[in-house]
Motif scaffolding. Structure first.
Motif, mmCIF file in Angstrom:
data_model
loop_
_atom_site.group_PDB
_atom_site.id
_atom_site.type_symbol
_atom_site.label_atom_id
_atom_site.label_comp_id
_atom_site.label_asym_id
_atom_site.label_seq_id
_atom_site.Cartn_x
_atom_site.Cartn_y
_atom_site.Cartn_z
ATOM 1 N N GLU A 65 102.449 76.441 55.522
ATOM 2 C CA GLU A 65 102.410 77.646 56.370
ATOM 3 C C GLU A 65 101.058 77.767 57.066
ATOM 4 O O GLU A 65 100.996 78.031 58.269
ATOM 5 N N LYS A 66 99.978 77.580 56.308
ATOM 6 C CA LYS A 66 98.636 77.688 56.890
ATOM 7 C C LYS A 66 98.412 76.632 57.963
ATOM 8 O O LYS A 66 97.866 76.909 59.030
ATOM 9 N N GLU A 69 100.508 77.572 61.020
ATOM 10 C CA GLU A 69 99.930 78.699 61.756
ATOM 11 C C GLU A 69 98.781 78.232 62.639
ATOM 12 O O GLU A 69 98.677 78.627 63.808
ATOM 13 N N LYS A 73 98.721 78.248 66.798
ATOM 14 C CA LYS A 73 97.679 78.898 67.597
ATOM 15 C C LYS A 73 97.076 77.931 68.608
ATOM 16 O O LYS A 73 96.742 78.317 69.721
ATOM 17 N N GLY A 78 100.952 81.054 69.453
ATOM 18 C CA GLY A 78 100.603 81.791 68.239
ATOM 19 C C GLY A 78 101.679 82.793 67.884
ATOM 20 O O GLY A 78 102.868 82.490 67.960
ATOM 21 N N PRO A 79 101.280 83.990 67.494
ATOM 22 C CA PRO A 79 102.280 84.981 67.091
ATOM 23 C C PRO A 79 103.128 85.497 68.252
ATOM 24 O O PRO A 79 104.103 86.192 68.048
ATOM 25 N N HIS A 84 108.831 80.015 68.107
ATOM 26 C CA HIS A 84 108.097 79.453 66.964
ATOM 27 C C HIS A 84 108.127 77.926 66.992
ATOM 28 O O HIS A 84 108.101 77.275 65.957
ATOM 29 N N TYR A 87 104.946 76.034 65.579
ATOM 30 C CA TYR A 87 104.894 76.356 64.146
ATOM 31 C C TYR A 87 105.981 75.587 63.397
ATOM 32 O O TYR A 87 105.720 74.928 62.395
ATOM 33 N N TYR A 91 105.456 72.875 60.459
ATOM 34 C CA TYR A 91 105.912 73.257 59.117
ATOM 35 C C TYR A 91 106.925 72.236 58.604
ATOM 36 O O TYR A 91 106.851 71.790 57.460
#
Length: 108
Positions: A65-66, A69, A73, A78-79, A84, A87, A91
């Motif tokens: 996850e880290k 993330e 970014k 990013g968020p 996604h 990400y 992942y």
């Protein structure tokens, strides 16, 4: 004199309108493409832990996850990324390289 000022003002507004139009077009394109990809971030619930202990699986998942993330970014929005995409790619690569295959499910 007033005519010259209004011409400059109009020209200045015109210059700033183009990048905004480009941004709007990019956002609409991303939204349209979002229908072709997953709209949620991957979680450990989508991976088979096999014979790994629950603690090891959880620890590995948090590390992925880290990493995802940070990747999101740097290479995504990013968020603010509705798909996604960056990400999920990181992942998934991290979980698979840690030995956790994805559970069978409907095609994406």
């Amino acid at each position: 004199m007033a005519h010259c000022i209004s011409s400059r003002t109009t020209a200045a507004v015109g210059r700033h309108r183009a990048p905004l139009s480009g941004l709007l077009a990019a956002m609409l394109t991303l939204t349209a493409l979002g229908g072709c990809t997953s709209m949620k971030a991957y979680t450990d619930a989508e991976y088979d832990r096999g014979s790994a202990s629950a603690d090891k699986f959880r620890t590995d998942s948090r590390a992925c996850e880290k990493q995802a993330e940070a990747h999101g970014k740097e290479h995504g929005f990013g968020p603010y990324d509705p798909t996604h995409g960056a990400y999920n790619r990181m992942y998934d690569a991290c979980m698979r390289s840690s030995g956790y295959p994805r559970k069978p499910g409907p095609p994406e």
